[in-house]
Design a protein around this motif. Structure first.
Motif, PDB file in Angstrom:
ATOM      1  N   PHE A 201       1.048  -0.739  -0.139  1.00 26.15           N
ATOM      2  CA  PHE A 201       0.196  -0.104   0.155  1.00 26.15           C
ATOM      3  C   PHE A 201       0.987   1.521   0.379  1.00 26.15           C
ATOM      4  O   PHE A 201       0.821   2.313  -0.291  1.00 26.15           O
ATOM      5  N   LEU A 202       1.705   1.172   1.007  1.00 23.88           N
ATOM      6  CA  LEU A 202       3.297   1.995   0.228  1.00 23.88           C
ATOM      7  C   LEU A 202       2.741   2.828  -0.659  1.00 23.88           C
ATOM      8  O   LEU A 202       3.307   4.253  -1.246  1.00 23.88           O
ATOM      9  N   ILE A 203       3.706   1.708  -1.207  1.00 22.32           N
ATOM     10  CA  ILE A 203       4.383   2.359  -2.867  1.00 22.32           C
ATOM     11  C   ILE A 203       2.662   2.852  -3.967  1.00 22.32           C
ATOM     12  O   ILE A 203       2.802   4.029  -4.624  1.00 22.32           O
ATOM     13  N   VAL A 207       2.725   6.543  -4.160  1.00 21.60           N
ATOM     14  CA  VAL A 207       3.449   6.589  -6.372  1.00 21.60           C
ATOM     15  C   VAL A 207       1.896   7.003  -7.351  1.00 21.60           C
ATOM     16  O   VAL A 207       2.452   7.767  -8.072  1.00 21.60           O
ATOM     17  N   SER A 208       0.852   6.579  -6.865  1.00 26.48           N
ATOM     18  CA  SER A 208      -0.635   5.850  -7.671  1.00 26.48           C
ATOM     19  C   SER A 208      -1.124   7.342  -7.220  1.00 26.48           C
ATOM     20  O   SER A 208      -2.006   7.790  -7.830  1.00 26.48           O
ATOM     21  N   HIS A 209      -1.952   6.653  -6.397  1.00 30.70           N
ATOM     22  CA  HIS A 209      -3.189   7.098  -5.502  1.00 30.70           C
ATOM     23  C   HIS A 209      -3.625   8.924  -5.737  1.00 30.70           C
ATOM     24  O   HIS A 209      -4.209   9.511  -6.134  1.00 30.70           O
ATOM     25  N   ILE A 246       4.128  -0.362 -11.972  1.00 33.26           N
ATOM     26  CA  ILE A 246       5.485   0.456 -11.282  1.00 33.26           C
ATOM     27  C   ILE A 246       6.928  -0.048 -10.648  1.00 33.26           C
ATOM     28  O   ILE A 246       7.730   0.716 -11.036  1.00 33.26           O
ATOM     29  N   GLU A 247       6.916  -1.400  -9.981  1.00 29.61           N
ATOM     30  CA  GLU A 247       8.354  -1.786  -9.961  1.00 29.61           C
ATOM     31  C   GLU A 247       9.250  -2.126 -11.053  1.00 29.61           C
ATOM     32  O   GLU A 247      10.233  -1.822 -10.924  1.00 29.61           O
ATOM     33  N   GLN A 248       8.121  -3.033 -11.840  1.00 24.96           N
ATOM     34  CA  GLN A 248       8.969  -3.435 -12.942  1.00 24.96           C
ATOM     35  C   GLN A 248       8.873  -1.966 -13.731  1.00 24.96           C
ATOM     36  O   GLN A 248      10.292  -2.590 -14.503  1.00 24.96           O
TER      37      GLN A 248
END
Length: 443
Positions: A201-203, A207-209, A246-248
């Motif tokens: 959830f942190l990422i 980063v997104s929400h 996101i990580e990819q």
């Protein structure tokens, strides 16, 4: 001829005097205007003179309320074997208090903001709630493992639902901490989610929400007419997929394989979750692992229900080029109810949070022109579990907000009937379960 030249000379002299007089008058007017503006500016500066005196203890005290509630819960459970009292407080007593007490739109004066923002004492109730939840959590795991509680199906359900409540508040604490700039706060915030096996959830959130909020591209923004259960089915898996993407992309830029478990954070988080469950199994046994899994699931569902109600049905408009408008105060649901604002550390001032994500909770502003839920988040959480009632209440509000209009008084009275009727029914059921079915047994 000479008389004419004399007259022209006099006229020229008189005109020159008049021009000088007008110029002098103009300069005097400008000087006067500047003096007025300077006086107003000085008065404004004086009014906004920074006041660095520390906030009073009365300003701090309300945020100790969740800590006090969890102490009461633990005391009543330990001595009277009824942990369900926290559920009754959350969904019966607090909604009644929110309904009867005045709403809170009070904002910190501009000249006092720095004093509040820098005061470390506002972090004390945050970490006290974090600590008491973690302490009670490990006590519960131990109690389950020795067969003291949650051994029958009924006891299991009562205890897992009850102790998920402080866990859900700790998730709110985690949200506050991951938005702080200091790394130590981010670590403790992430641990709040790791405990519920939801570290990714942190990422997703950072980063997104906050970039995609109130658009169809955001998994965490509920669509119009989407029930809570449909939201669960869509948003929870989509969150994992989004973080993987996101990580990819991040690792591709760094020339690293997305399957590297030490560099891909979503892989690392979930490996650590599995290792943690293995540790619980070794120390506390299989039954406790099952308890922890259900406990984590309930907290996740409660936490995602809050995400559901925070942006339900609100949408950002697109311009002619297909670009979304900037995030503004109309893209989050707010609630000015006093008690739930204290318990949730002003999470209900959600519009200001999205406008300034690094703002600490104690200086978040309330905007009366923001879309307002009829009642606090605790009441809205209850309503969200009944999709027909939820849509009956919130669809007119969302449509009005998106169209920059307001609901009529007749519509408002209709909404109140649905809300009050639902709360009365839920209050009767929870009161019966808490005080009659479970009761209070002295140890």
């Amino acid at each position: 001829m000479q008389d004419v030249r004399v007259d022209l000379s006099k006229q020229s002299t008189g005109q020159h005097i008049t021009e000088e007089s007008q110029s002098l008058t103009k300069n005097q007017n400008e000087t006067y205007k500047n003096n007025i503006q300077n006086a107003v500016a000085q008065k404004k500066d004086l009014a906004l003179q920074i006041d660095n005196s520390p906030p009073s203890y009365l300003d701090l005290l309300p945020f100790y309320l969740p800590f006090g509630i969890f102490c009461i819960m633990f005391y009543i459970d330990y001595y009277y074997q009824n942990p369900f009292i926290v559920v009754w407080l959350a969904y019966v007593a607090i909604p009644i208090a929110d309904y009867t007490l005045p709403v809170d739109h009070k904002n910190i004066p501009e000249n006092r903001i720095k004093a509040y923002e820098r005061d470390w004492r506002f972090m004390v109730p945050v970490y006290l709630v974090w600590l008491i939840d973690v302490g009670i959590y490990f006590w519960i795991l131990y109690s389950v493992s020795i067969g003291q509680i949650a051994q029958t199906p009924a006891s299991f359900v009562i205890y897992v639902i009850s102790y998920a409540q402080p866990g859900a508040i700790n998730a709110t604490i985690g949200h506050e901490l991951i938005h702080r700039k200091e790394k130590i706060h981010k670590i403790f915030g992430t641990l709040s989610y790791s405990k519920m096996l939801y570290s990714h959830f942190l990422i997703q959130h950072i980063v997104s929400h906050h970039k995609k909020v109130s658009t169809p591209e955001d998994p965490s923004s509920a669509r119009m007419n989407e029930s809570l259960y449909e939201f669960y089915w869509r948003a929870i898996p989509a969150g994992y997929v989004e973080v993987w993407d996101i990580e990819q992309k991040r690792l591709a830029r760094e020339g690293v394989s997305p399957f590297n478990p030490l560099r891909n954070r979503i892989l690392l988080f979930n490996i650590l979750h599995i290792a943690y469950l293995g540790l619980i199994f070794q120390i506390f046994g299989l039954h406790t692992v099952c308890f922890h899994l259900v406990y984590s699931l309930i907290i996740t569902l409660m936490f995602e229900a809050v995400n559901y109600l925070e942006h339900y049905g609100l949408s950002r408009k697109k311009d002619a080029n297909g670009n979304y408008e900037s995030v503004n105060i109309k893209h989050s649901w707010n609630a000015p109810q006093m008690i739930t604002n204290w318990i949730l550390f002003k999470l209900q001032r959600h519009s200001d949070h999205h406008a300034y994500s690094y703002k600490p909770y104690q200086i978040l502003d309330s905007f009366p022109e923001s879309p307002m839920l009829p009642y606090g988040y605790s009441v809205s959480l209850v309503l969200s579990f009944f999709p027909y009632i939820w849509k009956k209440v919130h669809n007119p509000l969302a449509v009005a907000t998106n169209n920059d209009t307001k609901i009529t008084e007749e519509e408002k009275r209709e909404l109140d009937k649905w809300i009050i009727g639902t709360l009365i029914g839920v209050s009767i059921v929870l009161t019966y379960i808490t005080f009659i079915m479970i009761g209070f047994k002295s140890t």
